[in-house]
Scaffold this motif. Structure first.
Motif, PDB file in Angstrom:
ATOM      1  N   GLU A   1       0.821  -1.207   0.000  1.00  0.00           N
ATOM      2  CA  GLU A   1       0.000   0.000   0.000  1.00  0.00           C
ATOM      3  C   GLU A   1       0.860   1.266   0.000  1.00  0.00           C
ATOM      4  O   GLU A   1       0.525   2.249  -0.658  1.00  0.00           O
ATOM      5  CB  GLU A   1      -0.948  -0.028   1.196  1.00  0.00           C
ATOM      6  N   HIS A   2       1.975   1.232   0.721  1.00  0.00           N
ATOM      7  CA  HIS A   2       2.882   2.378   0.689  1.00  0.00           C
ATOM      8  C   HIS A   2       3.538   2.524  -0.692  1.00  0.00           C
ATOM      9  O   HIS A   2       3.732   3.637  -1.186  1.00  0.00           O
ATOM     10  CB  HIS A   2       3.945   2.245   1.773  1.00  0.00           C
ATOM     11  N   LEU A   3       3.864   1.407  -1.307  1.00  0.00           N
ATOM     12  CA  LEU A   3       4.420   1.455  -2.660  1.00  0.00           C
ATOM     13  C   LEU A   3       3.421   2.040  -3.648  1.00  0.00           C
ATOM     14  O   LEU A   3       3.801   2.747  -4.596  1.00  0.00           O
ATOM     15  CB  LEU A   3       4.828   0.046  -3.106  1.00  0.00           C
ATOM     16  N   ALA A   4       2.148   1.765  -3.434  1.00  0.00           N
ATOM     17  CA  ALA A   4       1.120   2.321  -4.319  1.00  0.00           C
ATOM     18  C   ALA A   4       1.079   3.839  -4.216  1.00  0.00           C
ATOM     19  O   ALA A   4       0.874   4.534  -5.228  1.00  0.00           O
ATOM     20  CB  ALA A   4      -0.245   1.725  -3.980  1.00  0.00           C
ATOM     21  N   VAL A   5       1.264   4.392  -3.014  1.00  0.00           N
ATOM     22  CA  VAL A   5       1.319   5.848  -2.878  1.00  0.00           C
ATOM     23  C   VAL A   5       2.549   6.400  -3.585  1.00  0.00           C
ATOM     24  O   VAL A   5       2.496   7.461  -4.228  1.00  0.00           O
ATOM     25  CB  VAL A   5       1.289   6.268  -1.389  1.00  0.00           C
ATOM     26  N   VAL A   6       3.672   5.690  -3.491  1.00  0.00           N
ATOM     27  CA  VAL A   6       4.871   6.082  -4.249  1.00  0.00           C
ATOM     28  C   VAL A   6       4.549   6.119  -5.734  1.00  0.00           C
ATOM     29  O   VAL A   6       4.929   7.055  -6.456  1.00  0.00           O
ATOM     30  CB  VAL A   6       6.027   5.095  -3.966  1.00  0.00           C
ATOM     31  N   MET A   7       3.838   5.095  -6.201  1.00  0.00           N
ATOM     32  CA  MET A   7       3.449   5.056  -7.609  1.00  0.00           C
ATOM     33  C   MET A   7       2.589   6.264  -7.976  1.00  0.00           C
ATOM     34  O   MET A   7       2.773   6.872  -9.030  1.00  0.00           O
ATOM     35  CB  MET A   7       2.688   3.766  -7.907  1.00  0.00           C
ATOM     36  N   LEU A   8       1.654   6.638  -7.097  1.00  0.00           N
ATOM     37  CA  LEU A   8       0.790   7.786  -7.363  1.00  0.00           C
ATOM     38  C   LEU A   8       1.616   9.048  -7.543  1.00  0.00           C
ATOM     39  O   LEU A   8       1.383   9.831  -8.477  1.00  0.00           O
ATOM     40  CB  LEU A   8      -0.207   7.967  -6.212  1.00  0.00           C
ATOM     41  N   VAL A   9       2.592   9.271  -6.679  1.00  0.00           N
ATOM     42  CA  VAL A   9       3.449  10.451  -6.798  1.00  0.00           C
ATOM     43  C   VAL A   9       4.161  10.459  -8.141  1.00  0.00           C
ATOM     44  O   VAL A   9       4.208  11.477  -8.841  1.00  0.00           O
ATOM     45  CB  VAL A   9       4.472  10.507  -5.638  1.00  0.00           C
ATOM     46  N   HIS A  10       4.696   9.304  -8.547  1.00  0.00           N
ATOM     47  CA  HIS A  10       5.403   9.239  -9.822  1.00  0.00           C
ATOM     48  C   HIS A  10       4.464   9.464 -11.001  1.00  0.00           C
ATOM     49  O   HIS A  10       4.833  10.129 -11.982  1.00  0.00           O
ATOM     50  CB  HIS A  10       6.121   7.890  -9.959  1.00  0.00           C
ATOM     51  N   VAL A  11       3.267   8.913 -10.937  1.00  0.00           N
ATOM     52  CA  VAL A  11       2.308   9.116 -12.029  1.00  0.00           C
ATOM     53  C   VAL A  11       1.964  10.598 -12.163  1.00  0.00           C
ATOM     54  O   VAL A  11       1.921  11.147 -13.271  1.00  0.00           O
ATOM     55  CB  VAL A  11       1.034   8.283 -11.793  1.00  0.00           C
ATOM     56  N   LEU A  12       1.747  11.266 -11.048  1.00  0.00           N
ATOM     57  CA  LEU A  12       1.442  12.693 -11.108  1.00  0.00           C
ATOM     58  C   LEU A  12       2.627  13.492 -11.640  1.00  0.00           C
ATOM     59  O   LEU A  12       2.461  14.424 -12.428  1.00  0.00           O
ATOM     60  CB  LEU A  12       1.038  13.200  -9.718  1.00  0.00           C
ATOM     61  N   ARG A  13       3.839  13.134 -11.230  1.00  0.00           N
ATOM     62  CA  ARG A  13       5.024  13.811 -11.763  1.00  0.00           C
ATOM     63  C   ARG A  13       5.140  13.626 -13.272  1.00  0.00           C
ATOM     64  O   ARG A  13       5.407  14.570 -14.015  1.00  0.00           O
ATOM     65  CB  ARG A  13       6.279  13.257 -11.092  1.00  0.00           C
ATOM     66  N   LEU A  14       4.945  12.376 -13.729  1.00  0.00           N
ATOM     67  CA  LEU A  14       5.021  12.089 -15.155  1.00  0.00           C
ATOM     68  C   LEU A  14       3.961  12.859 -15.929  1.00  0.00           C
ATOM     69  O   LEU A  14       4.213  13.374 -17.019  1.00  0.00           O
ATOM     70  CB  LEU A  14       4.869  10.596 -15.402  1.00  0.00           C
ATOM     71  N   HIS A  15       2.768  12.944 -15.352  1.00  0.00           N
ATOM     72  CA  HIS A  15       1.691  13.674 -16.018  1.00  0.00           C
ATOM     73  C   HIS A  15       2.040  15.155 -16.137  1.00  0.00           C
ATOM     74  O   HIS A  15       1.798  15.772 -17.184  1.00  0.00           O
ATOM     75  CB  HIS A  15       0.390  13.497 -15.241  1.00  0.00           C
ATOM     76  N   LEU A  16       2.615  15.732 -15.095  1.00  0.00           N
ATOM     77  CA  LEU A  16       3.025  17.136 -15.145  1.00  0.00           C
ATOM     78  C   LEU A  16       4.073  17.369 -16.220  1.00  0.00           C
ATOM     79  O   LEU A  16       4.049  18.387 -16.920  1.00  0.00           O
ATOM     80  CB  LEU A  16       3.574  17.576 -13.784  1.00  0.00           C
ATOM     81  N   THR A  17       5.004  16.429 -16.354  1.00  0.00           N
ATOM     82  CA  THR A  17       6.063  16.563 -17.356  1.00  0.00           C
ATOM     83  C   THR A  17       5.525  16.397 -18.765  1.00  0.00           C
ATOM     84  O   THR A  17       5.885  17.150 -19.684  1.00  0.00           O
ATOM     85  CB  THR A  17       7.161  15.506 -17.103  1.00  0.00           C
ATOM     86  N   ARG A  18       4.640  15.429 -18.919  1.00  0.00           N
ATOM     87  CA  ARG A  18       4.150  15.082 -20.257  1.00  0.00           C
ATOM     88  C   ARG A  18       3.091  16.044 -20.755  1.00  0.00           C
ATOM     89  O   ARG A  18       3.057  16.389 -21.950  1.00  0.00           O
ATOM     90  CB  ARG A  18       3.591  13.654 -20.222  1.00  0.00           C
ATOM     91  N   GLU A  19       2.213  16.499 -19.875  1.00  0.00           N
ATOM     92  CA  GLU A  19       1.108  17.368 -20.290  1.00  0.00           C
ATOM     93  C   GLU A  19       0.997  18.560 -19.343  1.00  0.00           C
ATOM     94  O   GLU A  19       0.051  18.656 -18.560  1.00  0.00           O
ATOM     95  CB  GLU A  19      -0.199  16.578 -20.314  1.00  0.00           C
TER      96      GLU A  19
END
Length: 304
Positions: A167-185
């Motif tokens: 579950e903690h790893l999933a929150v890490v994943m969420l942070v990375h997804v949001l970062r990637l989204h900011l970079t990409r779009e």
């Protein structure tokens, strides 16, 4: 902490892993609108995602993941022309944490959802598009894939504490997804999240989040981003939708509101902890932003 970490922490971000889905042949599964933010990742095979209100289906390949940031019904399917079955009864028959659809095991999806405190809609979710799709083929997605692989490993091997770690790893994943989204779009988000895509505005946001009690001036914040006062003011207003000092006031009020919800500190103590010199100064700002005095806010029913 940076602004993204700050907001996710303020919102009491939590992950909840769900039953995996294994499928093969021709299949389709219909899901009701999920609470919170739903995520799935394709660990094997490929399928198609259809989301209520989104015209075009999204093709998902192995390694892809997606977030649904709105409570909308969605369907996962092998392809067109297959009648969808309801997810509820299918997942109720799951064995060893895996639900099965169709005939075979060509496709495997792992997933879950993120839940947040009561301020998530305004502070985070309203700034995001309904669906964020992260294709595996992009080089930046490597960190997301690392988190997903670690989650799958925890859930497969089941060592002591595996659910908590996953579950903690999933929150890490969420942070990375949001970062990637900011970079990409960078232009697909708004508000403070959109401000993180502008280097000067991001520097000012980071400075305020690192020291919200400091009596910042726009000139000082501009120096943190190596731009002029007028440039920062214009770019901050354009990306975030409000001026730097208005943002600072609202962030302090968010911090004060958390104290009021979660602690028994006096209003005077809370005022000093978020940068106000007196209880009355906090009360004036708090009522201007929320429509309630701090004491009235504290007396409200649980605010999540």
């Amino acid at each position: 902490m940076d602004p993204l970490e700050d907001v996710l922490a303020l919102l009491d971000t939590r992950s909840h892993l769900s039953t995996s889905l294994m499928a093969g042949g021709r299949w389709a599964v219909r899901f009701e609108a999920p609470p919170g933010v739903k995520f799935n990742a394709v660990r094997r095979g490929s399928c198609v995602l259809e989301v209520e209100g989104i015209d075009e289906p999204i093709a998902l390949s192995v390694g892809d993941c997606y977030l649904l940031t709105r409570p909308r019904r969605f369907t996962l399917r092998s392809g067109p022309g297959v009648a969808a079955v309801a997810a509820g009864p299918l997942f109720a028959r799951a064995v060893d944490g895996v639900a099965r659809a169709g005939d075979g095991d060509d496709v495997l999806l792992v997933g879950g959802r993120f839940s947040f405190g009561s301020r998530a809609q305004e502070l985070l979710l309203d700034t995001l598009p309904p669906v964020i799709h992260v294709p595996a083929g992009t080089p930046q997605a490597g960190t997301v894939q690392w988190a997903l692989t670690a989650i799958e490993d925890e859930l497969t091997r089941r060592p002591v504490g595996s659910t908590l770690v996953a579950e903690h790893l999933a929150v890490v994943m969420l942070v990375h997804v949001l970062r990637l989204h900011l970079t990409r779009e960078p232009h697909a988000v708004s508000g403070w999240l959109g401000g993180l895509t502008d280097p000067a505005v991001s520097a000012a946001l980071t400075a305020m989040h690192e020291d919200p009690t400091r009596p910042w001036t726009v000139a000082e914040l501009a120096r943190s981003g190596a731009v002029s006062r007028s440039t920062l003011a214009a770019r901050f207003k354009s990306t975030v939708g409000q001026g730097p000092l208005e943002y600072l006031t609202r962030w302090r009020i968010e911090l004060a509101a958390r104290h009021l919800r979660q602690s028994t500190e006096t209003v005077a103590a809370i005022a000093h902890s978020v940068g106000y010199g007196s209880e009355s100064a906090l009360s004036v700002a708090f009522k201007r932003v929320t429509g309630l005095s701090p004491r009235e806010y504290r007396r409200q029913p649980s605010r999540g």
